[in-house]
Write a protein that holds these residues in place. Structure first.
Motif, short mmCIF file in Angstrom:
data_model
loop_
_atom_site.label_atom_id
_atom_site.label_comp_id
_atom_site.label_asym_id
_atom_site.label_seq_id
_atom_site.Cartn_x
_atom_site.Cartn_y
_atom_site.Cartn_z
N ARG A 28 6.66 4.44 11.06
CA ARG A 28 7.04 5.08 9.80
C ARG A 28 7.74 6.40 10.04
O ARG A 28 8.75 6.72 9.39
CB ARG A 28 5.80 5.30 8.92
CG ARG A 28 5.31 4.04 8.21
CD ARG A 28 4.42 4.39 7.03
NE ARG A 28 3.24 5.14 7.42
CZ ARG A 28 2.07 4.58 7.70
NH1 ARG A 28 1.91 3.28 7.63
NH2 ARG A 28 1.04 5.35 8.04
N GLU A 32 11.52 7.23 8.87
CA GLU A 32 11.80 8.37 8.00
C GLU A 32 12.64 9.42 8.71
O GLU A 32 13.48 10.08 8.10
CB GLU A 32 10.50 8.98 7.49
CG GLU A 32 9.70 8.09 6.57
CD GLU A 32 10.45 7.71 5.30
OE1 GLU A 32 11.43 8.40 4.95
OE2 GLU A 32 10.05 6.73 4.65
N ALA A 53 6.61 9.97 5.46
CA ALA A 53 5.96 8.91 6.24
C ALA A 53 4.49 8.74 5.86
O ALA A 53 3.83 7.81 6.34
CB ALA A 53 6.07 9.21 7.73
#
Length: 200
Positions: A28, A32, A53
């Motif tokens: 994540r 991001e 995230a």
């Protein structure tokens, strides 16, 4: 813009086996980070990246001890593609044209994220940084193409790959700061290469 603190020397968590939840956080953060750097440039806020995230800034730093470590991870796929292309170009029957094509691809890559060319220039002589370690294979790949062009007598023998990469990043930076002239990077690249040719 928020900058990272100097948490150097730590090994990024991605270099060690991770639990499933840690891997999800890493992925994540990477996604991001890629989105934030594309939207806001390489000075994008690390706190905002962590927030988007869904993790705390401490978690980000556990995975990426500083901004350059995150940049290095974000650009890994693009670097891999450039390395693959350099190997393909080693078989090109025109070594100088192959070198030009690869440098043009490098300019295009550096232009994808605002601030990347400046960041690459700043770490060109700092082998200890994560971003410099990311660029080291690029120097090796470009160096092989340069040697072929020099051995063919197409490029001056006193040119180094370090010089070429600095020039390429400078061209990408100039293009970044002149968005109204989309042809600028190619013109500057061709002007530079004319000066590199053997016999000039």
């Amino acid at each position: 813009m928020t900058t990272s603190t100097g948490r150097t020397g730590a090994v990024p968590a991605a270099a060690r086996p991770m639990r499933a939840d840690a891997r999800r956080n890493y992925d994540r953060l990477l996604a991001e980070g890629r989105a934030a750097f594309a939207e806001h440039g390489t000075d994008a806020s690390l706190e905002d990246i962590a927030r988007r995230a869904g993790v705390g800034i401490g978690t980000l730093y556990r995975h990426f001890p500083n901004r350059q470590a995150l940049l290095s991870a974000v650009f890994e796929d693009a670097v891999r593609a450039l390395l693959t292309r350099s190997r393909e170009l080693l078989d090109d029957p025109q070594p100088c044209a192959a070198l030009v094509e690869w440098l043009r691809a490098l300019v295009t890559h550096a232009g994808e994220y605002r601030g990347l060319s400046r960041a690459l220039m700043s770490v060109s002589r700092d082998d200890s940084s994560a971003l410099a370690r990311c660029s080291a294979p690029m120097r090796e790949a470009g160096g092989a193409l340069l040697v072929r062009a020099q051995e063919a007598g197409s490029v001056r023998s006193d040119i180094t790959i370090g010089d070429l990469l600095q020039l390429t990043n400078a061209i990408a930076l100039a293009a970044e700061e002149t968005p109204g002239d989309p042809e600028l990077a190619d013109r500057l690249l061709m002007l530079t290469l004319r000066g590199l040719k053997s016999g000039t």
